[in-house]
Enzyme design. Sequence first.
Site, PDB file in Angstrom:
ATOM      1  N   TYR A   1       0.904  -1.169   0.339  1.00 22.98           N
ATOM      2  CA  TYR A   1       0.295  -0.681  -0.251  1.00 22.98           C
ATOM      3  C   TYR A   1       0.683   0.591  -0.163  1.00 22.98           C
ATOM      4  O   TYR A   1       2.138   1.241   0.570  1.00 22.98           O
ATOM      5  CB  TYR A   1      -0.408   0.262   1.098  1.00 22.98           C
ATOM      6  CG  TYR A   1      -1.450   0.989   0.815  1.00 22.98           C
ATOM      7  CD1 TYR A   1      -2.800   1.239   0.484  1.00 22.98           C
ATOM      8  CD2 TYR A   1      -1.493   1.923   1.916  1.00 22.98           C
ATOM      9  CE1 TYR A   1      -3.585   2.496   0.459  1.00 22.98           C
ATOM     10  CE2 TYR A   1      -2.341   3.674   2.310  1.00 22.98           C
ATOM     11  CZ  TYR A   1      -2.953   3.283   1.837  1.00 22.98           C
ATOM     12  OH  TYR A   1      -3.848   4.823   1.722  1.00 22.98           O
TER      13      TYR A   1
ATOM     14  N   TRP B   1       1.162   5.444  -1.647  1.00 23.99           N
ATOM     15  CA  TRP B   1       1.216   6.717  -3.061  1.00 23.99           C
ATOM     16  C   TRP B   1       1.631   6.595  -4.283  1.00 23.99           C
ATOM     17  O   TRP B   1       1.603   6.411  -4.947  1.00 23.99           O
ATOM     18  CB  TRP B   1       1.238   7.996  -2.379  1.00 23.99           C
ATOM     19  CG  TRP B   1       0.039   8.530  -2.120  1.00 23.99           C
ATOM     20  CD1 TRP B   1      -1.016   7.748  -0.827  1.00 23.99           C
ATOM     21  CD2 TRP B   1      -0.712   9.599  -2.703  1.00 23.99           C
ATOM     22  NE1 TRP B   1      -2.037   8.849  -0.739  1.00 23.99           N
ATOM     23  CE2 TRP B   1      -2.560   9.808  -1.879  1.00 23.99           C
ATOM     24  CE3 TRP B   1      -0.934  10.456  -3.573  1.00 23.99           C
ATOM     25  CZ2 TRP B   1      -3.325  10.661  -2.041  1.00 23.99           C
ATOM     26  CZ3 TRP B   1      -2.111  11.065  -3.380  1.00 23.99           C
ATOM     27  CH2 TRP B   1      -3.164  11.484  -3.008  1.00 23.99           C
TER      28      TRP B   1
END
Length: 769
Positions: free
Chosen positions: A111, A113
Amino acid sequence: MERRMSVATHWGSYVAVVDSGRLVRIEPRGDDPAPSPIGPGMVTAADDSARVLRPAVRKGWLNGLPRAHDTARGTDAFMEVSWDDAITLVSEELRRVRSQHGDSAVFGGSYGWASAGAFHNAQGQLHRFLALGGGYTDSRNTYSTAALEVILPHVIGGAPWSYQSRMPMWDEIADNCELVVAFGGLALKNSQINPGGLARHQTQDLQRKCRAAGVRFVNISPIRSDTAGFLDAEWLPVIPNTDTAAMLGIAHTMLVNGWHDEDFLRHCCVGFDRFASYLTGEFDGVAKDAAWAARITGMSRDTITELARRLSTHRSLIMVNYAIQRADHGEQPIWMSVVLAAMAGSMGRHGCGWGAGYATMDATGVAPGRPSVASIPRVPNPVADFIPVARIADTLLHPGKTIDYDGRRLTLPDLRLIYWCGGNPFHHHQDLHRLTRAWQTPDTVVVHEAWWNTTAKFADIVLPVATSLERDDFAAGFSDPHLVAMPKVREPAGESRTDHHIFTTLASRLGYEGEFTQSRSEIEWVRHLYEQTRADLGDDGALPSFDDFWRNSTAELPALSGPFPGSFEALRADPQRFPLTTPSGRIEIFSEEINSFGYDDCTGHPAWFEPVEWLRAGLSDRFPLHLISNQPASRLHSQYDNGGHSLKSKIRGREPVTINPLDAASRGIENGMIVRVHNDRGSCLAGAVLSDDVMPGVIQLSTGAWWDPAQPGQSGTLDRHGNPNTLTADRGCSRLSQGPSAHSALVDVEPYDGPLPDVLAFAPPHLEH
């Protein structure tokens, strides 16, 4: 000679100035009305001492030593190795784990950005590679909005993020709305960012347009600066984690005064009668009236009553920010906000009603969406196992345990190999000391990283990757109407390679390079994805050729027009013809489905559940301050904490913590002083900033400072740098979503009077050749 080149990031588009291959500076684009200062600070980090320049392997793992303290992850030295040796180690370990423990033993949730770019999407590359290799255990939902993502499909139908196209846009608010009540505020700092890239920042100008049109704003938050000063917002401080109680008090006032929208509730909602019985206390003997809400929230009874009147008599919009659902029972304020909007009379009226996440990203409220843009093709994952994203430590510590999640029973898999690419779990996750203990359990941790951040230091094999400045791609931001070219600005530092190059080499060793690459080079992939997008849009899109796009830096996508599926305006106009995709086809104030799950922490209608940690809890006798660990203004999460803009924000090298002057005075804390923030889970150092922008009893310490434990691997050790997840609880917000509850944390603060330790967050580990 200087060259000027296009740069696209999550925090905006810029012009990079390069001289003889050296990055000189990064400048804002001239057409961006509110450029983020994060971009220019990237220059500082491009070649700093924290860059990972060569593949490295942890000595204890390489030598097969047991996980003794001096060879544990996070404490050990690393050996730099050749790329050929690194690829051999990773490929052989993948083969071993899959053959001995099965494909589900490989965790590829990864996980984070990552960085902007349609092709060089780190998770997309990783998931494609692992799926082609046999499959992997994935993660579900996000740390940002897990509770929201799970609850909204039950209440309003649609996909978890479909609400973005169903709520009013800023220009519609300016033209039609009179009153905006924002639970959790509208912090403009958050609108610097947009996942996937951003051409121009528009939120600030659009908010100014709303204020100029006469829209009034109310900020219900523990932090005054959660709304921009130019909005002249009315600040109503609220005790953290009590937004649901405030909304219930407003709803009760509407109900008993007959101010609620009975027609909309009757025709467009289900279950209001059962919820009304809860409001009036018929079920539990407790009326959720304004006086009851005032005792919980710290807001006055008169304020709550007046809010109910104003919401009912004005064209109003109820906004909720993401922060309020990252808490114990985080589903409740999201669900209750929809119910309150339905009661208030403006739901389904143009520019009014309900919305979530405004100003959280620049695209939110700016445009309802954009046409689909091609990205690296996904491959179906042969492994069905997944975990809720915030339950990674639980999974590592308790394999085989069963947990509840959205009406299902999940068995946590036995993870033996973690492959992390494009994220930083030692930023996102709560209770970092617990995560450290959990992180020692798998056989192997492989990480792709550009810098020696905490996650790299806690890995076994670290593969150096190129940054977004060091590869070719194009950006396509969430709901952003532009594509932005991202030509390579400079050569990769040291021996860095792109994620795609690394996975291509691994796939070659493992026998599926052709499937992975489809015989395309990286620039051929970038061209292919752009041309595929152009072909999919056809004449309606009228995108220029790739060569013209690459030359001109940007291309504009066609605007999407509504009405969009699940429109509340269409529901109000004709609920029979335009039903929602909920079981009833209407807004579910009472959900029979959720009620059937039998959860004691999330029942069939929105309700008040007392948080485990809040200012009225018994624990507040020992830890009397509520910690708000919100998003930083100086970086994106932990990205570019080593960048110039983030470094300038530090106080004597520590993350700033904002404290109300009354709380500071009672503790002998002065502005600029280094303080120790602590609770039973841990402690960290931070630099004190005194301000009445935070209400008494609350402190604000932003996330994202690279975790810097004084004695890595020792539970409870001091963090020298100021990461709030040293202090937050690793606790699912309920059995429904299992989302993070970071904002339910009590602490205390005291002056730090010991010898001030050096911050080593940006120093690489000991490296041997």
